[in-house]
Design a protein around this motif. Structure first.
Motif: not given
Length: 302
Positions: A176-188, A207-215, A245-248
């Motif tokens: 009963r110990v929870g374990v999580g993974i945080a997927y973090v994108h571009w952070t300032d 060169h990344m898609p416009p939404g994906a390069r946002r910080t 994005v995970q299914p991709l």
């Protein structure tokens, strides 16, 4: 169901808490009424963050890759604040540049801090988490499933911590110990701002898609991640759209390779691509603390 109210009065441990996302997460958890243990390299910065919190907080200047020092820190946290109910393995560094010309000690140090340091964090605080049936959150990255050129150590370390956390989750589920993974994108953070000062890394991101390069601001990323803590989520996406994005994932390496095959030769025509060294003020603090400069063997830590 949210556990935010249950967290009040309990203890949270955050590594890499001197600046950036770690400091932001400390503030978010303090708003929930948690006592905070801040771990990191820079004592002055840790103490500055601690003074800004509206709760009891303690600072521990420690190298997350030092087993003995982390064990001592874990005992000190438990003695001062109580056994932790939340532990966030956030400490991380990065370097950029071609793998072939990278400094072996710097490349290895990224793996040691990001991957080995996360495992040492889990090992040191696991007795406390078992006693509280707490929650361990591993800060990963989109680099765990979207590996980029010129960031081989960072991407390898983040893919590694993802697998480590998945294995640990399965191992601890019956306790009963929870374990999580945080997927973090571009952070300032200072690390990302430093990366953007290097032309090749900046243009690869362009060169990344416009939404994906946002910080995103630290405050927003920290709020999304802390919401995952509230719910003891097995996966946390910051920003939330990353879940789509995970299914991709099977197709991302092909896409990255196709873009790199076109882009890297054009960038190389402008001149040689040099290694960046450890990025950001946090990376420089780590480099200073272990008493080395790029190209020289690392001194023993601790």
């Amino acid at each position: 169901m949210s556990q935010a109210g249950v967290l009040r009065g309990r203890t949270a441990v955050v590594t890499g808490a001197a600046r950036g996302l770690g400091a932001g997460l400390a503030r978010e958890l303090a708003r929930r009424g948690m006592r905070i243990a801040l771990l990191g390299r820079e004592r002055d910065r840790l103490e500055e963050t601690a003074r800004s919190l509206p709760v009891e907080a303690r600072c521990y200047a420690v190298d997350v890759t030092d087993d003995a020092a982390m064990d001592r820190a874990a005992r000190a946290v438990t003695d001062a604040l109580g056994a932790p109910s939340v532990v966030i393995a956030n400490a991380g560094i990065a370097e950029g540049g071609p793998f072939a010309s990278s400094d072996p000690a710097t490349w290895r140090r990224v793996i040691e801090v990001n991957l080995v340091g996360s495992a040492i964090t889990a090992r040191s605080f696991l007795p406390g988490l078992l006693s509280t049936r707490g929650y361990f959150l591993q800060i990963a990255s989109t680099a765990a499933f979207g590996s980029a050129p010129l960031m081989s150590a960072y991407c390898a370390s983040k893919a590694g911590v993802e697998s480590f956390a998945q294995s640990l989750r399965a191992e601890l589920a019956h306790q009963r110990v929870g374990v999580g993974i945080a997927y973090v994108h571009w952070t300032d953070t200072d690390m990302i701002r430093d990366a953007d000062q290097h032309t090749v890394l900046r243009e690869l991101r362009a060169h990344m898609p416009p939404g994906a390069r946002r910080t995103y601001p630290v405050t927003r990323i920290a709020a999304w991640v802390a919401r995952g803590v509230d719910h003891r989520s097995p996966t946390v996406y910051a920003p939330p759209w990353l879940r789509y994005v995970q299914p991709l994932r099977p197709f991302l390496p092909l896409a990255v390779t196709a873009v790199s095959r076109r882009t890297l030769p054009r960038l190389a025509e402008r001149g040689p691509v040099e290694p960046t060294g450890l990025l950001g003020a946090g990376g420089q603090a780590d480099q200073h603390a272990i008493g080395r400069t790029p190209g020289r063997p690392a001194a023993p830590s601790g």
